[in-house]
Design a protein around this motif. Structure first.
Motif, PDB file in Angstrom:
ATOM      1  N   ARG A 264      -3.165  52.367  52.132  1.00 60.11           N
ATOM      2  CA  ARG A 264      -2.009  52.565  53.014  1.00 60.11           C
ATOM      3  C   ARG A 264      -2.411  53.221  54.325  1.00 60.11           C
ATOM      4  N   MET A 265      -3.441  54.079  54.265  1.00 58.35           N
ATOM      5  CA  MET A 265      -3.896  54.718  55.507  1.00 58.35           C
ATOM      6  C   MET A 265      -4.526  53.690  56.430  1.00 58.35           C
ATOM      7  N   ARG A 266      -5.220  52.736  55.844  1.00 61.88           N
ATOM      8  CA  ARG A 266      -5.890  51.712  56.647  1.00 61.88           C
ATOM      9  C   ARG A 266      -4.927  50.592  57.041  1.00 61.88           C
ATOM     10  N   PHE A 267      -3.998  50.268  56.145  1.00 60.86           N
ATOM     11  CA  PHE A 267      -3.040  49.171  56.383  1.00 60.86           C
ATOM     12  C   PHE A 267      -1.618  49.719  56.227  1.00 60.86           C
ATOM     13  N   PRO A 268      -1.081  50.313  57.321  1.00 57.45           N
ATOM     14  CA  PRO A 268       0.212  50.992  57.225  1.00 57.45           C
ATOM     15  C   PRO A 268       1.340  50.083  56.717  1.00 57.45           C
ATOM     16  N   GLU A 269       1.218  48.761  56.928  1.00 59.52           N
ATOM     17  CA  GLU A 269       2.288  47.862  56.477  1.00 59.52           C
ATOM     18  C   GLU A 269       2.455  47.892  54.955  1.00 59.52           C
ATOM     19  N   LEU A 270       1.416  48.355  54.245  1.00 59.91           N
ATOM     20  CA  LEU A 270       1.532  48.473  52.786  1.00 59.91           C
ATOM     21  C   LEU A 270       2.381  49.684  52.379  1.00 59.91           C
ATOM     22  N   GLY A 271       2.661  50.544  53.347  1.00 61.44           N
ATOM     23  CA  GLY A 271       3.451  51.741  53.070  1.00 61.44           C
ATOM     24  C   GLY A 271       4.872  51.432  52.637  1.00 61.44           C
ATOM     25  N   ARG A 272       5.322  50.232  52.941  1.00 62.87           N
ATOM     26  CA  ARG A 272       6.701  49.880  52.596  1.00 62.87           C
ATOM     27  C   ARG A 272       6.869  49.481  51.136  1.00 62.87           C
ATOM     28  N   SER A 273       5.750  49.255  50.443  1.00 59.56           N
ATOM     29  CA  SER A 273       5.860  48.817  49.038  1.00 59.56           C
ATOM     30  C   SER A 273       6.513  49.903  48.198  1.00 59.56           C
ATOM     31  N   VAL A 274       7.408  49.479  47.319  1.00 62.43           N
ATOM     32  CA  VAL A 274       8.200  50.475  46.592  1.00 62.43           C
ATOM     33  C   VAL A 274       7.559  50.954  45.288  1.00 62.43           C
ATOM     34  N   ASP A 275       6.775  50.111  44.640  1.00 59.33           N
ATOM     35  CA  ASP A 275       6.184  50.545  43.370  1.00 59.33           C
ATOM     36  C   ASP A 275       4.844  49.841  43.148  1.00 59.33           C
ATOM     37  N   PHE A 276       4.241  50.065  41.995  1.00 61.27           N
ATOM     38  CA  PHE A 276       2.932  49.507  41.649  1.00 61.27           C
ATOM     39  C   PHE A 276       2.903  47.982  41.841  1.00 61.27           C
TER      40      PHE A 276
END
Ligand SMILES: [Zn+2]
Length: 179
Positions: free
Chosen positions: A139-151
């Motif tokens: 998530r630090m490298r690819f901020p767009e993954l920060g929106r994922s809600v769960d595993f």
């Protein structure tokens, strides 16, 4: 430890790179003592080709080794297509993980891929076990993954953006030990 050389995504590409441009495998510094002078120190072999029949198999696959001039320890670098600690390729692991994320059962995955159910279960539980650290770093490298809600959402999004081997190569570069 920075063990994986990015963008070498097939065994044939690895063999060509080793023959034509072996310098790309040499680490900048020693992973043990950070000294900056490493010498080529031969290769060890892995039976990484799990696809072909015995006659057209690329095995054994040479893996380059390096000797540190500071601490005299050796280290090696793997192409992105070979998982450091697993017998099977990242691409096969990715197929299985995507199937499990889509709620395919362990038994069905095992039957369809001809893999042992315990192996698949181990991959799955290891991904869950390391999820927090892997997700934090990605998530630090690819901020767009920060929106994922769960595993499930996280890995479905991640594997849509990049291959499992790319994700693991990023993690390896961040100093995270990958399976
Ligand atoms: Zn060293």
């Amino acid at each position: 430890m920075y063990r994986i050389v990015a963008s070498i995504t097939s065994l044939q590409q690895h063999l060509d790179s080793l023959a034509n441009n072996p310098v790309i495998y040499r680490p900048r510094v020693c992973p043990h003592c950070s000294f900056g002078q490493l010498w080529c120190h031969g290769c060890y072999e892995r039976k990484a080709d799990r696809t072909g029949s015995a006659s057209d198999s690329l095995n054994p696959i040479p893996i380059p080794r390096f000797l540190c001039q500071g601490c005299h320890q050796t280290c090696s670098r793997l192409p992105e297509c070979i998982a450091p600690r697993r017998w099977y390729s990242w691409s096969l692991q990715q197929i299985i993980i995507l199937a499990l994320l889509a709620e395919c059962s362990l038994l069905r995955c095992s039957r369809q891929c001809g893999l042992d159910r315990h192996t698949i279960r181990r991959w799955w539980s290891e991904l869950k076990e390391h999820h927090h650290a892997f997700a934090l770093s990605l998530r630090m490298r690819f901020p767009e993954l920060g929106r994922s809600v769960d595993f499930t959402d996280f890995w479905q999004n991640c594997l849509q953006m990049m291959s499992l081997s790319e994700a693991m190569t990023w993690l390896d570069r961040e100093g995270i030990i990958v399976p």
